[in-house]
Design an enzyme around this catalytic site. Structure first.
Site, PDB file in Angstrom:
ATOM      1  N   PRO A 123       0.783  -1.248   0.000  1.00 44.27           N
ATOM      2  CA  PRO A 123       0.000   0.000   0.000  1.00 44.27           C
ATOM      3  C   PRO A 123       0.816   1.300   0.000  1.00 44.27           C
ATOM      4  O   PRO A 123       0.747   2.105   0.934  1.00 44.27           O
ATOM      5  CB  PRO A 123      -0.822  -0.140   1.275  1.00 44.27           C
ATOM      6  N   CYS A 124       1.546   1.527  -1.068  1.00 43.68           N
ATOM      7  CA  CYS A 124       2.364   2.733  -1.162  1.00 43.68           C
ATOM      8  C   CYS A 124       1.517   4.000  -1.183  1.00 43.68           C
ATOM      9  O   CYS A 124       2.022   5.086  -0.894  1.00 43.68           O
ATOM     10  CB  CYS A 124       3.285   2.661  -2.371  1.00 43.68           C
ATOM     11  N   HIS A 125       0.224   3.881  -1.467  1.00 40.57           N
ATOM     12  CA  HIS A 125      -0.664   5.051  -1.436  1.00 40.57           C
ATOM     13  C   HIS A 125      -0.825   5.584  -0.015  1.00 40.57           C
ATOM     14  O   HIS A 125      -1.233   6.728   0.170  1.00 40.57           O
ATOM     15  CB  HIS A 125      -2.038   4.713  -2.045  1.00 40.57           C
TER      16      HIS A 125
END
Length: 162
Positions: A123-125
């Site tokens: 989940p780089c967001h």
């Protein structure tokens, strides 16, 4: 050489192309249009699509998939730290940099985060600027904003900072 499979998934943030071996996910990429699926779709890839579908419906908070992203040792380390940021929460590049062992690595953390080949699932967001602002996302800031708001709406956490 191990067989590679791919399939397309029409998500709320646009077409996603999933690439895998028979038992591990290699990449998720944002696509403008649907391409052709592999002639054979292994069960693992079907399960990956199912878990993404559950995520977008708000019923899945954590992915249970075998991941095999390709990257440097440093990138792998950063992606593991990013995986630990819980659904509905955010962390800053500085937070991840400190966890990686050096608070001076924020630029390198940002670059590694931008090279994440499995967005959404890794989940780089959820990684934002220290000031709470949305910065950089390979899929575009509108997708990042959508994903964060989606998680906020389906989470016990309501203190996202953006």
């Amino acid at each position: 050489m191990e067989a590679i499979f791919y399939t397309y998934y029409n998500s709320p943030v646009g077409w996603l192309k999933l690439t895998s071996t028979p038992d591990s996910l290699w990449s998720v990429s944002f696509e403008e249009i649907q391409g052709e699926n592999s002639s054979e779709i292994p069960q693992f890839l079907k399960e990956s699509v199912q878990q993404l579908d559950e995520y977008f419906k708000g019923t899945r908070k954590e992915f249970k998939l075998k991941l095999a992203p390709e990257g440097t040792d440093f990138q792998q380390k950063i992606w593991k730290l990013v995986e630990n940021v819980n659904y509905g929460q955010t962390a800053s590049y500085l937070d991840i940099s400190i966890q990686s062992g050096s608070e001076k690595n924020t630029r390198a953390v940002g670059l590694a985060n931008g090279k994440n080949p499995i967005p959404i699932i890794i989940p780089c967001h959820r990684i934002i600027g220290s000031n709470g602002k949305l910065t950089g996302y390979a899929g575009g800031l509108e997708r990042k904003r959508w994903l964060l708001l989606h998680e906020q709406q389906h989470s016990a956490y309501s203190d996202l900072l953006f």
